[in-house]
Scaffold this motif. Structure first.
Motif, PDB file in Angstrom:
ATOM      1  N   UNK A  91      68.860  85.395  15.046  1.00 27.22           N
ATOM      2  CA  UNK A  91      67.721  85.353  13.629  1.00 27.22           C
ATOM      3  C   UNK A  91      68.111  83.932  13.040  1.00 27.22           C
ATOM      4  N   UNK A  92      69.375  83.601  12.706  1.00 27.02           N
ATOM      5  CA  UNK A  92      70.364  82.708  12.182  1.00 27.02           C
ATOM      6  C   UNK A  92      69.852  81.107  12.974  1.00 27.02           C
ATOM      7  N   UNK A  93      69.667  81.353  14.530  1.00 29.16           N
ATOM      8  CA  UNK A  93      69.005  79.825  15.673  1.00 29.16           C
ATOM      9  C   UNK A  93      67.555  80.076  15.232  1.00 29.16           C
ATOM     10  N   UNK A  94      66.836  80.754  15.638  1.00 27.83           N
ATOM     11  CA  UNK A  94      65.577  80.673  15.310  1.00 27.83           C
ATOM     12  C   UNK A  94      65.472  79.877  13.558  1.00 27.83           C
ATOM     13  N   UNK A  95      66.043  80.888  12.634  1.00 31.14           N
ATOM     14  CA  UNK A  95      65.723  79.753  11.407  1.00 31.14           C
ATOM     15  C   UNK A  95      66.038  78.485  11.364  1.00 31.14           C
ATOM     16  N   UNK A  96      67.317  78.448  11.836  1.00 30.05           N
ATOM     17  CA  UNK A  96      67.126  76.672  11.546  1.00 30.05           C
ATOM     18  C   UNK A  96      66.729  76.096  12.528  1.00 30.05           C
ATOM     19  N   UNK A  97      65.675  76.693  13.668  1.00 25.85           N
ATOM     20  CA  UNK A  97      64.724  75.488  14.547  1.00 25.85           C
ATOM     21  C   UNK A  97      63.959  75.596  13.570  1.00 25.85           C
ATOM     22  N   UNK A  98      63.477  76.680  12.597  1.00 27.74           N
ATOM     23  CA  UNK A  98      62.251  76.453  11.925  1.00 27.74           C
ATOM     24  C   UNK A  98      62.147  76.116  10.387  1.00 27.74           C
ATOM     25  N   UNK A  99      64.012  75.778   9.897  1.00 29.67           N
ATOM     26  CA  UNK A  99      64.209  74.309   8.788  1.00 29.67           C
ATOM     27  C   UNK A  99      64.238  73.373   9.971  1.00 29.67           C
ATOM     28  N   UNK A 100      64.237  73.240  10.999  1.00 29.60           N
ATOM     29  CA  UNK A 100      63.839  71.530  11.360  1.00 29.60           C
ATOM     30  C   UNK A 100      62.703  71.261  11.245  1.00 29.60           C
ATOM     31  N   UNK A 101      61.790  72.480  11.209  1.00 28.48           N
ATOM     32  CA  UNK A 101      60.543  71.837  11.300  1.00 28.48           C
ATOM     33  C   UNK A 101      59.963  70.977   9.953  1.00 28.48           C
ATOM     34  N   UNK A 102      60.227  72.082   9.197  1.00 26.32           N
ATOM     35  CA  UNK A 102      60.349  71.971   8.275  1.00 26.32           C
ATOM     36  C   UNK A 102      60.706  70.273   7.677  1.00 26.32           C
ATOM     37  N   UNK A 103      61.923  70.130   7.429  1.00 24.60           N
ATOM     38  CA  UNK A 103      62.565  69.085   7.204  1.00 24.60           C
ATOM     39  C   UNK A 103      61.243  67.428   7.923  1.00 24.60           C
ATOM     40  N   UNK A 104      61.182  67.916   8.326  1.00 22.77           N
ATOM     41  CA  UNK A 104      60.509  66.965   9.488  1.00 22.77           C
ATOM     42  C   UNK A 104      59.347  66.641   8.684  1.00 22.77           C
ATOM     43  N   UNK A 105      58.921  67.997   8.133  1.00 25.03           N
ATOM     44  CA  UNK A 105      57.350  67.874   7.527  1.00 25.03           C
ATOM     45  C   UNK A 105      57.722  67.237   5.979  1.00 25.03           C
ATOM     46  N   UNK A 106      58.542  67.775   5.196  1.00 26.50           N
ATOM     47  CA  UNK A 106      59.335  66.861   4.081  1.00 26.50           C
ATOM     48  C   UNK A 106      59.363  65.513   4.157  1.00 26.50           C
ATOM     49  N   UNK A 107      60.051  64.939   5.395  1.00 27.14           N
ATOM     50  CA  UNK A 107      60.048  63.533   6.088  1.00 27.14           C
ATOM     51  C   UNK A 107      58.831  62.848   5.344  1.00 27.14           C
ATOM     52  N   UNK A 108      58.243  63.150   6.162  1.00 34.78           N
ATOM     53  CA  UNK A 108      56.569  62.683   6.578  1.00 34.78           C
ATOM     54  C   UNK A 108      55.634  62.744   5.067  1.00 34.78           C
ATOM     55  N   UNK A 109      56.181  63.745   4.257  1.00 39.07           N
ATOM     56  CA  UNK A 109      55.792  63.632   2.819  1.00 39.07           C
ATOM     57  C   UNK A 109      54.494  64.818   3.222  1.00 39.07           C
ATOM     58  N   UNK A 110      54.659  65.813   3.886  1.00 38.83           N
ATOM     59  CA  UNK A 110      53.609  67.197   4.443  1.00 38.83           C
ATOM     60  C   UNK A 110      54.140  68.036   4.119  1.00 38.83           C
ATOM     61  N   UNK A 111      54.909  68.125   3.565  1.00 37.25           N
ATOM     62  CA  UNK A 111      55.685  69.571   2.790  1.00 37.25           C
ATOM     63  C   UNK A 111      56.384  69.616   1.289  1.00 37.25           C
TER      64      UNK A 111
END
Length: 169
Positions: free
Chosen positions: A149-169
């Protein structure tokens, strides 16, 4: 020498109440995993758009893992002399993982997955604490699942950071 249900550890009569408490925690974990499976199936099919593909594929891969977790929880409930609950005992809780109104809104799915994984991590950490020194088998099993579960959360936090960096989140 007495045999049967076991005279030591979590199977002893003296540990009946603690065993029943652990079973209830495992039942909640079981339903959490099954609900996650339902929502991951939904969110691995519904989203549209080029950006959705990686999220859909990631969720699709995790469906079998989450189902496996539910099966592990069910088996342990039975091993502890509990009864694995049926669907009539299920009460949905994951409002944050419902399909978004706009099927291209993958950010809400990503945030929902992070929230689901965080809830699982918190609940499984509680099980680890409750089983400390009294039920090492359950504790070891839950620690392994907690890692997933920790590994999966970490993966999706990475997805979110990418969207935030592009101004999409």
């Amino acid at each position: 020498m007495e045999t049967g249900r076991g005279t030591q550890g979590i199977f002893s009569e003296e540990m009946r109440q603690k065993r029943e408490e652990i079973i209830e925690l495992l039942k909640k974990a079981y339903f959490m995993e099954l609900e996650t499976v339902m929502n991951y199936v939904t969110n691995s099919v519904n989203p549209d758009g080029v950006r959705a593909q990686e999220i859909k594929e990631s969720l699709e891969e995790d469906i079998q893992e989450e189902l496996g977790h539910a099966q592990q929880f069910a088996a342990r409930i039975k091993e502890l002399y509990g009864v694995v609950p049926g669907s009539m005992d299920f009460k949905p809780e994951q409002s944050y993982l419902q399909p978004p109104e706009e099927q291209t809104d993958v950010v809400s799915i990503i945030k929902g997955v992070i929230e689901a994984e965080t809830g699982a991590i918190e609940h499984y950490t509680r099980i680890v604490e409750e089983t400390e020194g009294v039920d090492h088998v359950t504790q070891d099993m839950v620690i392994d699942i907690l890692h997933d579960e920790q590994e999966h959360r970490r993966l999706f936090e990475g997805f979110l950071r990418e969207y935030q960096a592009e101004g999409l989140a």
